[in-house]
Design a protein around this motif. Sequence first.
Motif, mmCIF file in Angstrom:
data_model
loop_
_atom_site.group_PDB
_atom_site.id
_atom_site.type_symbol
_atom_site.label_atom_id
_atom_site.label_comp_id
_atom_site.label_asym_id
_atom_site.label_seq_id
_atom_site.Cartn_x
_atom_site.Cartn_y
_atom_site.Cartn_z
ATOM 1 N N UNK A 56 -7.024 0.277 -0.772
ATOM 2 C CA UNK A 56 -7.930 -0.503 -1.625
ATOM 3 C C UNK A 56 -9.377 -0.039 -1.434
ATOM 4 N N UNK A 57 -10.244 -0.397 -2.384
ATOM 5 C CA UNK A 57 -11.660 -0.056 -2.214
ATOM 6 C C UNK A 57 -12.176 -0.616 -0.893
ATOM 7 N N UNK A 58 -13.164 0.003 -0.395
ATOM 8 C CA UNK A 58 -13.762 -0.318 0.900
ATOM 9 C C UNK A 58 -13.612 -1.782 1.308
ATOM 10 N N UNK A 106 -10.281 -2.263 7.242
ATOM 11 C CA UNK A 106 -8.952 -1.899 6.744
ATOM 12 C C UNK A 106 -8.466 -0.585 7.337
ATOM 13 N N UNK A 107 -9.277 0.456 7.247
ATOM 14 C CA UNK A 107 -8.856 1.762 7.745
ATOM 15 C C UNK A 107 -8.726 1.759 9.265
ATOM 16 N N UNK A 108 -9.581 1.046 9.947
ATOM 17 C CA UNK A 108 -9.556 1.013 11.402
ATOM 18 C C UNK A 108 -8.380 0.207 11.943
ATOM 19 N N UNK A 157 0.809 -1.222 0.000
ATOM 20 C CA UNK A 157 0.000 0.000 0.000
ATOM 21 C C UNK A 157 0.843 1.274 0.000
ATOM 22 N N UNK A 158 2.101 1.163 0.388
ATOM 23 C CA UNK A 158 2.963 2.335 0.534
ATOM 24 C C UNK A 158 3.311 2.923 -0.827
ATOM 25 N N UNK A 159 3.239 4.274 -0.928
ATOM 26 C CA UNK A 159 3.577 4.953 -2.177
ATOM 27 C C UNK A 159 4.773 5.893 -2.015
#
Length: 64
Positions: free
Chosen positions: A36-38, A42-44, A12-14
């Motif tokens: 990534x899409x929902x 993931x975000x939590x 995920x790192x850019x």
Amino acid sequence: DVYSSSPALGRYFRSAQVYFSNESSTVFYQLEFSVPPSTEGFMENTMNPDFIRNVLRQNIYDED
């Protein structure tokens, strides 16, 4: 290299930007991740600031 080689965050790192403040001896990091899409939780979980900070902290401990 810390985040790009991380098994949990590498895909995920850019990019990372580092800013130094000479006045307060502070370092600011601006990290960019491709999310990534929902995906449930993931975000939590994966993108939780504590988790991201701990990946860096673990890398520092491993170098010592």
